[in-house]
Each structure stands twice: as structure tokens, then as C-alpha cells.
Design a protein around this motif. Structure first.
Motif, PDB file in Angstrom:
ATOM      1  N   SER A  63      32.953  38.447  38.763  1.00  0.00           N
ATOM      2  CA  SER A  63      33.804  38.641  39.938  1.00  0.00           C
ATOM      3  C   SER A  63      34.023  37.342  40.711  1.00  0.00           C
ATOM      4  CB  SER A  63      33.187  39.693  40.863  1.00  0.00           C
ATOM      5  OG  SER A  63      31.979  39.227  41.430  1.00  0.00           O
ATOM      6  N   PHE A  64      33.252  36.306  40.391  1.00  0.00           N
ATOM      7  CA  PHE A  64      33.401  35.022  41.080  1.00  0.00           C
ATOM      8  C   PHE A  64      34.067  33.963  40.200  1.00  0.00           C
ATOM      9  CE2 PHE A  64      29.736  37.069  43.106  1.00  0.00           C
ATOM     10  CZ  PHE A  64      30.131  37.031  44.427  1.00  0.00           C
ATOM     11  N   VAL A  65      34.673  34.389  39.083  1.00  0.00           N
ATOM     12  CA  VAL A  65      35.322  33.426  38.190  1.00  0.00           C
ATOM     13  C   VAL A  65      36.719  33.922  37.836  1.00  0.00           C
ATOM     14  CG1 VAL A  65      33.093  32.752  37.206  1.00  0.00           C
ATOM     15  CG2 VAL A  65      34.471  34.492  36.052  1.00  0.00           C
ATOM     16  N   ARG A  66      37.492  33.026  37.239  1.00  0.00           N
ATOM     17  CA  ARG A  66      38.791  33.374  36.663  1.00  0.00           C
ATOM     18  C   ARG A  66      38.684  33.139  35.165  1.00  0.00           C
ATOM     19  NH1 ARG A  66      41.854  30.492  39.617  1.00  0.00           N
ATOM     20  NH2 ARG A  66      42.443  32.140  41.079  1.00  0.00           N
ATOM     21  N   TRP A  67      38.989  34.195  34.381  1.00  0.00           N
ATOM     22  CA  TRP A  67      38.782  34.108  32.930  1.00  0.00           C
ATOM     23  C   TRP A  67      39.765  35.042  32.242  1.00  0.00           C
ATOM     24  CZ3 TRP A  67      34.571  36.946  29.756  1.00  0.00           C
ATOM     25  CH2 TRP A  67      34.524  36.427  28.452  1.00  0.00           C
ATOM     26  N   PRO A  77      35.096  28.811  37.921  1.00  0.00           N
ATOM     27  CA  PRO A  77      34.578  29.395  39.177  1.00  0.00           C
ATOM     28  C   PRO A  77      35.642  29.346  40.270  1.00  0.00           C
ATOM     29  CG  PRO A  77      33.032  27.808  38.233  1.00  0.00           C
ATOM     30  CD  PRO A  77      34.316  27.635  37.492  1.00  0.00           C
ATOM     31  N   VAL A  78      35.786  30.459  40.981  1.00  0.00           N
ATOM     32  CA  VAL A  78      36.782  30.523  42.057  1.00  0.00           C
ATOM     33  C   VAL A  78      36.171  31.032  43.364  1.00  0.00           C
ATOM     34  CG1 VAL A  78      38.744  30.803  40.513  1.00  0.00           C
ATOM     35  CG2 VAL A  78      37.503  32.825  41.318  1.00  0.00           C
ATOM     36  N   GLY A  79      34.858  31.171  43.405  1.00  0.00           N
ATOM     37  CA  GLY A  79      34.228  31.653  44.628  1.00  0.00           C
ATOM     38  C   GLY A  79      34.620  33.081  44.943  1.00  0.00           C
ATOM     39  N   VAL A  80      35.026  33.313  46.179  1.00  0.00           N
ATOM     40  CA  VAL A  80      35.386  34.672  46.618  1.00  0.00           C
ATOM     41  C   VAL A  80      36.896  34.891  46.569  1.00  0.00           C
ATOM     42  CG1 VAL A  80      33.338  34.905  48.065  1.00  0.00           C
ATOM     43  CG2 VAL A  80      35.430  33.928  49.040  1.00  0.00           C
ATOM     44  N   ASP A  81      37.606  34.077  45.804  1.00  0.00           N
ATOM     45  CA  ASP A  81      39.067  34.216  45.747  1.00  0.00           C
ATOM     46  C   ASP A  81      39.484  35.581  45.207  1.00  0.00           C
ATOM     47  OD1 ASP A  81      39.228  31.721  46.759  1.00  0.00           O
ATOM     48  OD2 ASP A  81      40.024  30.747  44.960  1.00  0.00           O
ATOM     49  N   ASN A  82      38.743  36.098  44.220  1.00  0.00           N
ATOM     50  CA  ASN A  82      39.096  37.418  43.664  1.00  0.00           C
ATOM     51  C   ASN A  82      38.983  38.507  44.726  1.00  0.00           C
ATOM     52  OD1 ASN A  82      39.621  36.513  40.999  1.00  0.00           O
ATOM     53  ND2 ASN A  82      37.438  36.508  40.536  1.00  0.00           N
ATOM     54  N   VAL A 287      43.129  40.999  34.121  1.00  0.00           N
ATOM     55  CA  VAL A 287      42.603  40.013  35.064  1.00  0.00           C
ATOM     56  C   VAL A 287      41.136  40.369  35.259  1.00  0.00           C
ATOM     57  CG1 VAL A 287      42.886  38.885  37.295  1.00  0.00           C
ATOM     58  CG2 VAL A 287      44.861  39.943  36.171  1.00  0.00           C
ATOM     59  N   ILE A 288      40.276  39.788  34.439  1.00  0.00           N
ATOM     60  CA  ILE A 288      38.878  40.202  34.393  1.00  0.00           C
ATOM     61  C   ILE A 288      38.186  39.940  35.722  1.00  0.00           C
ATOM     62  CG2 ILE A 288      36.656  39.685  33.316  1.00  0.00           C
ATOM     63  CD1 ILE A 288      38.093  39.381  30.691  1.00  0.00           C
ATOM     64  N   GLY A 289      38.486  38.827  36.367  1.00  0.00           N
ATOM     65  CA  GLY A 289      37.849  38.526  37.641  1.00  0.00           C
ATOM     66  C   GLY A 289      38.180  39.566  38.698  1.00  0.00           C
ATOM     67  N   VAL A 290      39.452  39.969  38.763  1.00  0.00           N
ATOM     68  CA  VAL A 290      39.871  40.981  39.742  1.00  0.00           C
ATOM     69  C   VAL A 290      39.252  42.332  39.409  1.00  0.00           C
ATOM     70  CG1 VAL A 290      41.849  42.226  40.691  1.00  0.00           C
ATOM     71  CG2 VAL A 290      42.000  39.770  40.281  1.00  0.00           C
ATOM     72  N   GLY A 291      39.247  42.697  38.119  1.00  0.00           N
ATOM     73  CA  GLY A 291      38.639  43.962  37.716  1.00  0.00           C
ATOM     74  C   GLY A 291      37.158  43.999  38.039  1.00  0.00           C
ATOM     75  N   SER A 292      36.465  42.877  37.815  1.00  0.00           N
ATOM     76  CA  SER A 292      35.040  42.813  38.126  1.00  0.00           C
ATOM     77  C   SER A 292      34.809  42.891  39.629  1.00  0.00           C
ATOM     78  CB  SER A 292      34.443  41.516  37.574  1.00  0.00           C
ATOM     79  OG  SER A 292      34.573  41.454  36.164  1.00  0.00           O
ATOM     80  N   ALA A 293      35.665  42.258  40.412  1.00  0.00           N
ATOM     81  CA  ALA A 293      35.539  42.341  41.872  1.00  0.00           C
ATOM     82  C   ALA A 293      35.719  43.781  42.348  1.00  0.00           C
ATOM     83  CB  ALA A 293      36.564  41.421  42.539  1.00  0.00           C
ATOM     84  N   LEU A 294      36.684  44.488  41.770  1.00  0.00           N
ATOM     85  CA  LEU A 294      36.887  45.899  42.116  1.00  0.00           C
ATOM     86  C   LEU A 294      35.665  46.730  41.739  1.00  0.00           C
ATOM     87  CD1 LEU A 294      40.589  46.256  40.949  1.00  0.00           C
ATOM     88  CD2 LEU A 294      39.781  46.548  43.296  1.00  0.00           C
ATOM     89  N   ALA A 295      35.075  46.428  40.582  1.00  0.00           N
ATOM     90  CA  ALA A 295      33.887  47.157  40.144  1.00  0.00           C
ATOM     91  C   ALA A 295      32.716  46.917  41.086  1.00  0.00           C
ATOM     92  CB  ALA A 295      33.522  46.747  38.718  1.00  0.00           C
ATOM     93  N   VAL A 296      32.552  45.686  41.548  1.00  0.00           N
ATOM     94  CA  VAL A 296      31.463  45.378  42.477  1.00  0.00           C
ATOM     95  C   VAL A 296      31.677  46.086  43.809  1.00  0.00           C
ATOM     96  CG1 VAL A 296      30.344  43.528  43.765  1.00  0.00           C
ATOM     97  CG2 VAL A 296      30.928  43.180  41.368  1.00  0.00           C
ATOM     98  N   ILE A 297      32.914  46.114  44.277  1.00  0.00           N
ATOM     99  CA  ILE A 297      33.215  46.837  45.525  1.00  0.00           C
ATOM    100  C   ILE A 297      32.872  48.304  45.380  1.00  0.00           C
ATOM    101  CG2 ILE A 297      35.093  47.574  47.046  1.00  0.00           C
ATOM    102  CD1 ILE A 297      36.454  44.874  46.411  1.00  0.00           C
ATOM    103  N   LEU A 298      33.236  48.891  44.254  1.00  0.00           N
ATOM    104  CA  LEU A 298      32.921  50.296  44.011  1.00  0.00           C
ATOM    105  C   LEU A 298      31.416  50.510  43.934  1.00  0.00           C
ATOM    106  CD1 LEU A 298      34.282  53.025  43.491  1.00  0.00           C
ATOM    107  CD2 LEU A 298      34.279  52.492  41.054  1.00  0.00           C
ATOM    108  N   LEU A 299      30.706  49.563  43.324  1.00  0.00           N
ATOM    109  CA  LEU A 299      29.246  49.662  43.232  1.00  0.00           C
ATOM    110  C   LEU A 299      28.604  49.628  44.612  1.00  0.00           C
ATOM    111  CD1 LEU A 299      26.539  49.562  41.672  1.00  0.00           C
ATOM    112  CD2 LEU A 299      26.808  47.074  41.603  1.00  0.00           C
ATOM    113  N   VAL A 300      29.037  48.708  45.455  1.00  0.00           N
ATOM    114  CA  VAL A 300      28.449  48.575  46.791  1.00  0.00           C
ATOM    115  C   VAL A 300      28.687  49.836  47.613  1.00  0.00           C
ATOM    116  CG1 VAL A 300      28.591  47.297  48.965  1.00  0.00           C
ATOM    117  CG2 VAL A 300      28.601  46.070  46.791  1.00  0.00           C
ATOM    118  N   VAL A 301      29.911  50.374  47.542  1.00  0.00           N
ATOM    119  CA  VAL A 301      30.221  51.596  48.289  1.00  0.00           C
ATOM    120  C   VAL A 301      29.398  52.767  47.751  1.00  0.00           C
ATOM    121  CG1 VAL A 301      32.037  53.224  48.907  1.00  0.00           C
ATOM    122  CG2 VAL A 301      32.528  50.780  48.858  1.00  0.00           C
TER     123      VAL A 301
END
Length: 320
Positions: A63-67, A77-82, A287-301
């Protein structure tokens, strides 16, 4: 008879000759036992590690990279851009959040009370209650993907059972229940509620069986009617079951995916966060980075209700 010192000899009693208590020796585990226990503990732990924890950690990292998902050398690495993109510039995200909230409200206001009502009715020792329980519980044993297929047959525009019952089948007035973005979310919610209410029914039936009958008798002696006894005595007595059902309802609303993906892959009015995760991780334009960021958001919630439930459970254990 006296001893050499002149003192009398104490009489010998049964207590004096009683044997000291024997302590059962703790049986040491043999090598075979250790091997069996290692397999019983190690294999599930390994499966959990490979299928759950490692993918979770990889998703957090991705979730912190672009790939592009092809070559490791392309990872940047893109930090929190995703995360910034998801919250600010990703159009389907906030409609998906609204749909997940709507899913939660619908299950909480319609599905859960319906399951409670079924449980109360079937707890009245009516004839054939076991058969009714099996009928209402059948959807729980089916996967949500299969439930989506079943309801597709019910909601089809041209040959569906619902339009046939409404008399609009094969006419221009026929409603495309799953294709029309104005109504498809409600059609999907009805399909999800069909399954959810059966699950809640079984849990509440178990809770009703565990309520002390003396509580009901005491309420009846105090002059309480049936509804007063239930809402003031029985329902509060099922506190642990109520907490479990609240947590299950929240998790069900968050992980809803199968039904909408079977219907139209979570598009055209059926956007959910879980569906957006899959759309970004597989298929064209991934867009794996965006998909992973969405997955992490869902995990946290998702961790919020789970943490609440575990804190309540362990808090009661410590109180005891």
C-alpha cells in the motif's frame, strides 16, 4: 510398661500408622505425543501464517508503493500517496463507503430484527419447529456467490420470477432489478438479508434456550405480559449473544462482496469497498498500490468491532 526414662509409651493409633498420601505422577509426553502435538499445533499455525498473516503484511507493504505487479524492479516507494489518492481523487471510494454504511443499516434494522422475530416464534414449541429452523437456516449453509446466482434467477428482467409475479415479464415495464443502478443495491440487500436473518435466528435460538426459566416465571408473577417479559427480562439476559450479533452484523456489512460481484462485479451502483479492492488488484488497469491501500483501510475498520468484542470478553473474564 515404661521406657528407660520412665515415661509411658504412647499408644499406637491407626492415624499414626497411616500411609502418607500418594501424589499421582504427571505423565511425561512421549516422543510420539510430542510429534502429534507438534503437527496439531504447527500445521494450523502454518496455514494461518501463509494464508492470512503473510498476505496481510504484504498488503500493508504494497500500500506504500507503486507497482504494476510484473517485475520487482518496477516497485517504487510512494509513501502515503496511495491513501491520499483513495481519499481525495478516487471517485468510487466514497459511494462505496456510503453503500457499506447502507448495508450495515439495512442488516441492523431489517435483517437482525427479522432473525430475532423468527427465533422468538420458533421458540414457542410450535409443531414442526425443527423443520422451519432447517428451512430458514439453509441459506446460511450456501455461499454468498451461490445466493447471488439464485437471486439472479429471481430478479431477471425477462424471465425472472419477480417480474412474472408482477405481470411485467417480457414487457417494456419489466424492471431490470440488477441492471438498474437505482434499485440494484436494494435488490442485493434483500438477497443478503435472506442469508443474514437465518444466521441471526440460530444464534438467538441458542440464546433463548440459555435464559433461566425462573426469570420468566418471576416476571409473570409480577404481572408482566409477554412483550414486557421479553424486552425487560429475556432480551437483556441475552447480553453476550447481543454483542456477538452486533459484531457479526458489522463484519457482514464490511466483508460483503460475493453477491455484488456475481451481479455486476461491483459496478453501476453496487460499489462496495471489498469489490473495489478486487477491481484494483486483478484485471485490466490494475493498480496494486491502490488496491492494497483499500484493503488496509478495510482491515483497520474491521478491527474496530473485533477489538470491542474481545475487550468485552476478556474484561468479563478478568472481572470473574
Amino acid at each position: 510398661m515404661s521406657s528407660t526414662t520412665g515415661s509411658p509409651i504412647a499408644p499406637v493409633t491407626s492415624a499414626a500408622i497411616a500411609k502418607p498420601p500418594r501424589f499421582r505422577r504427571v505423565r511425561r509426553l512421549s516422543r510420539r505425543d510430542k510429534v502429534v502435538l507438534s503437527f496439531m499445533v504447527g500445521i494450523p499455525t502454518l496455514i494461518q501464517l501463509v494464508l492470512v498473516w503473510i498476505p496481510t503484511l504484504l498488503s500493508i507493504g504494497l500500500s506504500f508503493v507503486r507497482w504494476n505487479g510484473l517485475e520487482l524492479s518496477d516497485i517504487k516507494p510512494v509513501g502515503v500517496d496511495n491513501y491520499s489518492y483513495v481519499f481525495q481523487d478516487y471517485p468510487p471510494f466514497w459511494p462505496a463507503v456510503q453503500h457499506n454504511i447502507l448495508w450495515l443499516l439495512f442488516l441492523g434494522i431489517i435483517g437482525t430484527p427479522l432473525g430475532l422475530l423468527l427465533a422468538v416464534l420458533l421458540d414457542q414449541q410450535i409443531r414442526g419447529s425443527k423443520i422451519y429452523q432447517s428451512i430458514f437456516f439453509i441459506p446460511v449453509m450456501l455461499s454468498l456467490a451461490l445466493i447471488g446466482i439464485i437471486w439472479q434467477l429471481f430478479y431477471q428482467k425477462d424471465n425472472g420470477l419477480l417480474n412474472f409475479l408482477l405481470g411485467t415479464s417480457g414487457t417494456p415495464a419489466a424492471v431490470d432489478w440488477f441492471g438498474d443502478s437505482r434499485v440494484n443495491i436494494w435488490a442485493a440487500l434483500v438477497a443478503a438479508t435472506w442469508r443474514h436473518s437465518g444466521y441471526v435466528m440460530i444464534l438467538y435460538l441458542a440464546g433463548l434456550k440459555g435464559v433461566d426459566p425462573s426469570l420468566k416465571e418471576a416476571a409473570a408473577l409480577d404481572g408482566a405480559n409477554g412483550s414486557q417479559t421479553f424486552f425487560r427480562v429475556v432480551f437483556p439476559a441475552m447480553g453476550p449473544v447481543n454483542i456477538v450479533i452486533v459484531v457479526i452484523t458489522i463484519i457482514e456489512s464490511l466483508r460483503a462482496f460475493d453477491v455484488v460481484y456475481v451481479i455486476n462485479r461491483g459496478l453501476n451502483g453496487l460499489e462496495l469497498i471489498s469489490a473495489l479492492v478486487i477491481q484494483n488488484l486483478i484485471g485490466e488497469g490494475q493498480v496494486i498500490g491502490v488496491g492494497s491501500a483499500l484493503a488496509v483501510i478495510l482491515l483497520v475498520v474491521s478491527l474496530v468491532p473485533i477489538t470491542f468484542y474481545l475487550s468485552r470478553v476478556f474484561g468479563k473474564e478478568k472481572a470473574k
